[in-house]
Design a protein around this motif. Structure first.
Motif, PDB file in Angstrom:
ATOM      1  N   ALA A 123      43.769  47.701  39.144  1.00  0.00           N
ATOM      2  CA  ALA A 123      44.146  46.333  39.509  1.00  0.00           C
ATOM      3  C   ALA A 123      43.293  45.823  40.664  1.00  0.00           C
ATOM      4  N   SER A 124      43.023  46.690  41.635  1.00  0.00           N
ATOM      5  CA  SER A 124      42.186  46.302  42.761  1.00  0.00           C
ATOM      6  C   SER A 124      40.768  45.975  42.307  1.00  0.00           C
TER       7      SER A 124
ATOM      8  N   SER B 194      28.563  44.743  40.230  1.00  0.00           N
ATOM      9  CA  SER B 194      28.144  45.281  41.525  1.00  0.00           C
ATOM     10  C   SER B 194      29.181  45.072  42.613  1.00  0.00           C
ATOM     11  N   ALA B 195      30.298  44.367  42.291  1.00  0.00           N
ATOM     12  CA  ALA B 195      31.321  44.169  43.309  1.00  0.00           C
ATOM     13  C   ALA B 195      32.080  45.449  43.618  1.00  0.00           C
ATOM     14  N   ASP B 196      31.927  46.478  42.781  1.00  0.00           N
ATOM     15  CA  ASP B 196      32.657  47.720  43.005  1.00  0.00           C
ATOM     16  C   ASP B 196      31.693  48.888  43.108  1.00  0.00           C
TER      17      ASP B 196
ATOM     18  N   TYR C 184      49.863  56.307  38.533  1.00  0.00           N
ATOM     19  CA  TYR C 184      50.173  55.174  39.411  1.00  0.00           C
ATOM     20  C   TYR C 184      48.945  54.790  40.240  1.00  0.00           C
ATOM     21  N   THR C 185      48.281  55.790  40.819  1.00  0.00           N
ATOM     22  CA  THR C 185      47.105  55.528  41.650  1.00  0.00           C
ATOM     23  C   THR C 185      45.965  54.943  40.821  1.00  0.00           C
ATOM     24  N   MET C 186      45.756  55.477  39.611  1.00  0.00           N
ATOM     25  CA  MET C 186      44.699  54.943  38.746  1.00  0.00           C
ATOM     26  C   MET C 186      44.931  53.469  38.446  1.00  0.00           C
ATOM     27  N   LEU C 187      46.169  53.111  38.132  1.00  0.00           N
ATOM     28  CA  LEU C 187      46.462  51.727  37.776  1.00  0.00           C
ATOM     29  C   LEU C 187      46.357  50.805  38.987  1.00  0.00           C
ATOM     30  N   ARG C 188      46.780  51.279  40.143  1.00  0.00           N
ATOM     31  CA  ARG C 188      46.602  50.490  41.366  1.00  0.00           C
ATOM     32  C   ARG C 188      45.120  50.249  41.625  1.00  0.00           C
ATOM     33  N   GLU C 189      44.316  51.291  41.429  1.00  0.00           N
ATOM     34  CA  GLU C 189      42.882  51.166  41.644  1.00  0.00           C
ATOM     35  C   GLU C 189      42.265  50.216  40.617  1.00  0.00           C
TER      36      GLU C 189
END
Length: 399
Positions: free
Chosen positions: A37-38, A5-7, A30-35
């Motif tokens: 990792a977040s 539930s944190a996301d 790149y954006t998928m992997l950044r997301e």
């Protein structure tokens, strides 16, 4: 397994998020992997099911610290292929799995022939998916993309999967930025750069594909807003795009109104309708009136407006305008001022403008004056909610 539930994206199992780009190199992976990792930092249970970094160092660095699940190895005709390992993903059962290249065709011997089918299967198993695709691979848009690039598209993702997605986002960069990334070696090896710049990565191609991607996502937002507003019974036009409706009657002035509406539509990148309200059915009109309507229809359609004839049938003209505007999700109604000030005063009680000001909610009403002298302007009246507020700002010189 219930997602953490944190996301907000992973809070429901089996949800789908799709990143859409205009071309390779815009930054989808790149954006998928950044997301990813977040999400992991926030405690979301996420894993990499399939990602190809295409020898791009900046993208490869985004994989650091992320759990990478094994791929399935398939041998076919003395070649080795690596595909999504559905069994490994199901066994691991993360809340969210990242799967790149949604339009990819799987090697013979795979569980499904297409990767988008892998994604559908995982969604049905209760695992959320974060994925990406280029706009030219979306069924229903690919023909427009082929017309822009002159490149045949063979791998397609069905439009139904896009509509199934819980979230669709566009990864947008300008054609100039994308071409510079290509020159810098961030997309293809140096020996392929010159050929790519002259062919697929021509500025005209990238501009056309970018417009398709942005338009598709804007239309998707509109559809989702409409469904949401319908469920919640919220009134009024919604969406990311302006819709203009020009109301015409007297032939001599109708051309000016249509021209004005057309210029507004170009400026606002809006859809445009032209509405006329005869007192009776068209076939019962005089030959002269039918001829005038035909000419106006041809003129409106030349300006890419949709022509609408709505017989009055003993209704008030203002009521007809209001009903059609609400039906078509119109955001701005353009209507002409009565012929003379005397007539304006005489007809004010039953004038359609008065009715619209009182009853047309959530839609701007623009009243066009007929002083054809330099410097003449629109008189603009805006209807906002239940309040009527005049706007004295000149819109444009008179017609």
């Amino acid at each position: 397994m219930a997602a953490n539930s944190a996301d907000p994206f992973g809070s429901h199992p089996g949800q789908l998020k799709i990143l859409i780009g205009a071309a390779p190199g815009v930054g989808k992976t790149y954006t998928m992997l950044r997301e990813a990792a977040s999400m992991k930092e926030r405690g979301v249970d996420i894993a990499i099911g399939y990602v190809d970094v295409h020898d791009r160092p900046e993208t490869a660095r985004q994989l650091e610290g992320l759990e990478i699940l094994p791929r399935k190895t398939i041998r076919f005709h003395n070649r080795v292929f690596e595909e999504v390992h559905l069994e490994a993903i199901i066994e691991r059962s993360p809340d969210i799995v990242v799967i790149d290249e949604l339009a990819h065709s799987n090697a013979p011997g795979s569980f499904f022939p297409k990767r988008y089918m892998d994604v559908e299967y995982l969604l049905d198993q209760g695992i959320s998916v974060l994925t990406a695709v280029n706009v030219q691979h979306i069924e229903g848009i690919h023909e427009e993309a082929e017309a822009v690039t002159k490149v045949r598209v063979r791998e397609l993702v069905p439009e139904s999967l896009i509509k199934r997605a819980d979230e669709v986002s566009v990864i947008d960069v300008t054609p100039e930025t994308l071409r510079q990334r290509l020159r810098d070696g961030s997309i293809y090896p140096n020996d392929k750069v010159v050929q790519a710049l002259r062919n697929f990565f021509r500025k005209s191609n990238l501009s056309g594909l970018r417009e398709l991607a942005l338009r598709m996502v804007a239309e998707d937002v509109d559809e989702r807003l409409q469904r949401s507003y319908a469920r919640r019974k919220i009134p009024g036009p919604v969406g990311a795009k302006e819709v203009i409706m020009v109301c015409v009657n007297h032939y001599a002035r109708a051309v000016q109104l249509i021209q004005r509406g057309h210029r507004m539509a170009i400026r606002m990148k809006a859809d445009m309708y032209v509405l006329t309200i005869p007192n009776t059915a068209v076939h019962l009109l005089s030959e002269r009136d039918r001829t005038n309507l035909h000419k106006l229809r041809e003129f409106a359609e030349r300006l890419e407006a949709e022509w609408i004839v709505e017989p009055r049938n003993d209704r008030k003209i203002g009521t007809v305008v209001k009903d059609v505007a609400e039906r078509l999700n119109v955001t701005q109604v353009v209507i002409g001022q009565p012929l003379s000030r005397y007539k304006w005063r005489y007809l004010w009680k039953d004038n359609p403008v008065r009715h619209l000001l009182r009853n047309l909610r959530y839609t701007d009403l623009r009243i066009v004056g007929w002083r054809d002298l330099p410097g003449s302007t629109f008189r603009v009246v805006k209807s906002v909610g239940d309040k009527v507020t005049p706007d004295s700002t000149p819109v444009c010189a008179g017609d």
